[in-house]
Design an enzyme around this catalytic site. Structure first.
Site, mmCIF file in Angstrom:
data_model
loop_
_atom_site.group_PDB
_atom_site.id
_atom_site.type_symbol
_atom_site.label_atom_id
_atom_site.label_comp_id
_atom_site.label_asym_id
_atom_site.label_seq_id
_atom_site.Cartn_x
_atom_site.Cartn_y
_atom_site.Cartn_z
ATOM 1 N N ASP A 365 0.841 -1.205 0.000
ATOM 2 C CA ASP A 365 0.000 0.000 0.000
ATOM 3 C C ASP A 365 0.873 1.251 0.000
ATOM 4 O OD1 ASP A 365 -2.313 1.847 1.046
ATOM 5 O OD2 ASP A 365 -3.293 -0.055 0.645
ATOM 6 N N ASP A 477 -6.166 4.723 -5.704
ATOM 7 C CA ASP A 477 -6.808 5.488 -4.637
ATOM 8 C C ASP A 477 -7.050 6.937 -5.063
ATOM 9 O OD1 ASP A 477 -7.793 5.936 -2.086
ATOM 10 O OD2 ASP A 477 -6.095 4.970 -1.087
ATOM 11 N N ASN A 479 -7.667 10.306 -2.480
ATOM 12 C CA ASN A 479 -7.951 10.597 -1.077
ATOM 13 C C ASN A 479 -8.383 12.016 -0.746
ATOM 14 O OD1 ASN A 479 -7.782 8.170 0.393
ATOM 15 N ND2 ASN A 479 -5.588 8.091 -0.013
ATOM 16 N N CYS A 525 -10.605 2.672 -5.405
ATOM 17 C CA CYS A 525 -10.617 3.078 -4.004
ATOM 18 C C CYS A 525 -10.651 4.595 -3.972
ATOM 19 C CB CYS A 525 -9.334 2.576 -3.326
ATOM 20 S SG CYS A 525 -9.184 3.020 -1.588
ATOM 21 N N ASP A 547 -13.115 2.339 4.132
ATOM 22 C CA ASP A 547 -11.958 2.310 5.034
ATOM 23 C C ASP A 547 -12.370 1.771 6.394
ATOM 24 O OD1 ASP A 547 -9.846 3.017 3.487
ATOM 25 O OD2 ASP A 547 -9.828 5.131 4.037
HETATM 26 C C1 GLA Z 1 -6.912 5.400 1.719
HETATM 27 C C2 GLA Z 1 -7.330 3.975 1.448
HETATM 28 C C3 GLA Z 1 -6.656 3.060 2.431
HETATM 29 C C4 GLA Z 1 -5.160 3.198 2.312
HETATM 30 C C5 GLA Z 1 -4.761 4.633 2.524
HETATM 31 C C6 GLA Z 1 -3.296 4.840 2.236
HETATM 32 O O1 GLA Z 1 -7.438 5.881 2.892
HETATM 33 O O2 GLA Z 1 -8.704 3.835 1.482
HETATM 34 O O3 GLA Z 1 -7.056 1.730 2.227
HETATM 35 O O4 GLA Z 1 -4.767 2.754 1.043
HETATM 36 O O5 GLA Z 1 -5.510 5.515 1.682
HETATM 37 O O6 GLA Z 1 -2.902 6.128 2.402
#
Ligand code: GLA
Length: 728
Positions: A365, A477, A479, A525, A547
């Site tokens: 990750d 991802d 975020n 994600c 998450d």
């Molecule tokens: C997000 C994803 C998590 C992880 C973090 C890493 O929150 O949903 O699963 O990968 O980023 O920073």
């Protein structure tokens, strides 16, 4: 399946599976919606056309017989010409006028289904799908609206989309273009939608459809944790397995708007499409604009019927990944095990334990690139941090592969950190309004994917990493949400195109990477399930659902998600206990039962497992291989609703041929001396006998569905059981 045009009455009848959708081009060339519901064999549908006029419902002066566009269901909601309900399009011409009033001009019916340029969409070959293309024309604007309707064989779903073409000599400015208008004569409905937040996605909300506009949206640049691009209208008596319900899902991952408007006559007008908020699009002469696709379904079998229709349509006609029908590798992801604190040695040691336990892939990750020691730096610098991972991926991946495991990697392509090489080189590559204070989210900014060179950079750097070693999976991802949306390249007139162009850039990046690496398994994600939508599922066959990995919270999240999206698309892992998001302690077995209704994997430190935990993992791995075809390819039956059932949550999956099923139940909260609990199963063959593969007990389908299955009592909060039955 079939699309038929009755020329005498101008009626179009679309049969999709067991359902019929019908509308007509009336004498005045409006498209009057006639019917959507269970299959009708008659084509005498003209009786359903009931144009009227009443006080304060204007009518066009050239219209005969007199009838107001405000007073009957339509396929396209005109704007500013007497229909006061939510309009399908708002288009500003060079004089500043915004009325839109296109009329039926022609149509085509053909086998197959065209793809939509630059956008995800359902697909099917010429045997599986048939398409109706209607051309509406607004003489005043010199704009053509092409409405596409496709039906699928044996699937109770139709897809719709709309394209507008500027045939005039002057530019047009699109302020709103909805993908689909679905109208009803009367509206005694409940409005069902999925809402939530980070770590609490897709909770189900059902409210009475009130007079006025019932609306949900995203203006965050991504479909979002907060609302999902889906809604349903359920008749009042709809339950899990009974009653008429309509569902609509948008195949799009950016800003969207849903409007469900109940008007003065109890007519209901619904719209779904790109959110007009902060949106606009210049259409120069000769140019066209394609709006995203919407999937529509209707069922007389309640929420369950609607979900089955969506699941089948998504699995057969939307997921196009190489992996869509393949068993996904059981993975272990290091995020909750190590967060940023890992090195090559630690990863190899996790991989060794994973191999011993039967786990099939190691996913590395966040934290492997640039100088990413925490979340303040390095996004955009997609090259390996050799000091943390000596030997880079060449060494690490080979070692992991030697152990028999695949290797997967995390990326967050659309983002950039201020502390990064990329930002130093290209400070104008992020979304920002020069002179305005920028908003940050998790310390980061959003890259301007509306710019082709940004997409090229990402394609090149990500491809380089993927080609440098045997990397078979990526977790993609995103975020944070978009703010100060503006592109350094766009002209002032076109700034409002940036959010949609950002989404198109993101889709293009997926498309190009999949073209280059066709077998790549991508897991979507966005801070968990912040971009869980039908648009993404065209590119990625699975999405990290939330998450929040707590098994008890997941009961609600996965239930809500399953209203539209199949189990095979839901990323679900067994994580640590006490859980990192809730602090809740849950048995290892229960965490497995819940994760097994998704793609299945682990997200904890395998080096720290005690004997009991190790034996649980070995058993779960065996179970996954035994049950996954039922979960991924079968039909889901939700037997209790976790939003109202405080104690037990029960669900089952049944293979399509009804020869096998998996029943899962979790005791959320123990209540002393609770009444004995039995549950009526669903979806079985009443004439078959089913054997419990653990106990050998044989029970008939008829008995299990009519009398029910006695669930054994469980002792502690969070205890669970799983039962596997096969037909004899
Ligand atoms: C997000 C994803 C998590 C992880 C973090 C890493 O929150 O949903 O699963 O990968 O980023 O920073």
């Amino acid at each position: 399946m079939g699309i038929v045009f009755n020329a005498e009455f101008g009626i179009f009848k679309l049969d999709a599976g067991n359902t019929t959708y019908a509308f007509m081009a009336d004498e005045n060339k409006y498209l009057a919606h006639l019917y959507y519901g269970p299959h009708l064999s008659t084509d005498n549908l003209k009786v359903l056309y009931r144009p009227q006029v009443r006080a304060f419902c204007p009518y066009p002066e050239d219209r005969s017989p007199i009838c107001s566009p405000d007073m009957f269901p339509q396929e396209f909601g005109t704007n500013g010409v007497g229909d006061y309900r939510a309009s399908s399009a708002v288009i500003r011409d060079i004089n500043g006028h915004t009325a839109v009033n296109p009329k039926y001009r022609s149509h085509k019916i053909y086998a197959g289904k065209p793809q939509l340029a630059g956008l995800p969409a359902t697909f099917g070959d010429e045997k599986e799908t048939e398409t109706l293309e209607i051309s509406l024309f607004d003489e005043f604007l010199q704009a053509e609206f092409i409405l596409l309707y496709s039906v699928f064989a044996n699937i109770n779903t139709i897809s719709r989309s709309i394209k507008v073409i500027n045939h005039g000599k002057n530019p047009l400015h699109i302020e709103k273009l909805s993908s689909c208008t679905l109208d009803f004569y009367d509206g005694d409905f409940d409005f069902i939608h999925l809402w939530g937040s980070h770590c609490r996605e897709r909770h189900v909300e059902r409210t009475e459809l009130i007079h006025g506009v019932n609306s949900i949206n995203s203006g965050r640049g991504l479909s979002s944790h907060q609302h999902n691009p889906f809604f349903a209208l359920a008749e009042k008596d709809v339950t899990e397995n009974h009653g008429r319900i309509y569902g609509v899902a948008l195949v799009y991952s950016g800003n969207f708007l849903v409007e469900a408007e109940k008007d003065q006559f109890n007519q209901v007008r619904t719209q779904i499409g790109i959110n007009p908020w902060n949106f606009g699009w210049e259409l120069t002469p000769g140019e066209s604009f394609q709006a995203p696709e919407a999937l529509l379904t209707v069922s007389n079998a309640g929420l369950q019927g609607m979900s089955h229709n969506f699941h089948d349509a998504i699995r057969q006609h939307l997921l196009r990944s190489y992996w869509r029908n393949l068993k996904r590798p059981i993975l272990v992801n290091n995020w909750e095990a190590t967060y940023f604190n890992f090195n090559t040695e630690k990863l190899i040691s996790v991989a060794k334990d994973a191999a011993k336990l039967g786990i099939e892939m190691l996913v590395l990750d966040d934290g492997w690139f640039g100088k990413r020691a925490d979340d303040t730096t390095s996004l955009g610098d997609w090259f390996v941090w050799e000091e943390k991972l000596p030997g880079g991926f060449d060494y690490l991946v080979k070692e992991v592969n030697k152990l028999g495991l695949k290797f997967g990697l995390w990326f967050e392509p659309e983002m950039v950190s201020e502390k990064s090489e990329l930002y130093k080189k290209h400070p104008d590559w992020c979304l920002q309004i020069p002179g305005r204070v920028r908003s940050l989210g998790r310390n980061q900014m959003v890259l301007d994917l509306s710019r082709p060179e940004v997409v090229d950079y990402l394609f090149e750097t990500i491809s380089k990493i993927l080609s440098s070693a045997n990397i078979e999976y990526i977790k993609w991802d995103a975020n944070r949400h978009l703010t100060e949306v503006a592109s350094a390249l766009a002209t002032p007139e076109r700034q409002c195109e940036t959010t949609h162009r950002f989404v198109l850039g993101m889709y293009q990046l997926h498309e190009r990477l999949l073209e280059r690496f066709p077998k790549l398994l991508i897991e979507g994600c966005s801070g968990g399930g912040g971009r869980f939508d039908a648009g993404m599922l065209y590119y990625v066959p699975q999405i990290w659902t939330s998450d929040d990995s707590d098994a008890i919270e997941r009961l609600k999240i996965q239930y809500g998600t399953s209203l539209v999206y199949p189990c095979s698309t839901m990323g679900a892992h067994v994580s640590d206990s006490p859980n990192h998001q809730t602090g809740r302690v849950t048995p290892f077995e229960t965490r497995g039962v819940v994760a097994m209704s998704g793609t299945f994997g682990y997200e904890l430190d395998l080096n720290k497992m005690d004997e009991h935990e190790q034996s649980c993992i070995k058993q779960q791995v065996k179970d996954y291989h035994k049950y996954n075809h039922i979960v991924a390819q079968g039909d889901l039956y939700r037997l209790t609703d976790p939003f109202s059932a405080l104690t037990y949550v029960v669900w089952m999956q049944v293979t399509k041929d009804k020869s096998e099923f998996l029943l899962s139940y979790v005791q959320r909260r123990r209540i002393p001396h609770e009444p004995i609990f039995s549950v009526r199963l669903a979806g079985l063959d009443a004439g078959k006998n089913y054997r419990n593969t653990a106990t050998g007990e044989v029970l008939s389908g008829e008995m299990l569905m009519n009398a029910g299955f006695m669930l054994p009592g469980l002792i502690y909060d969070g205890d669970s059981m799983q039962f596997h039955f096969v037909a004899e």
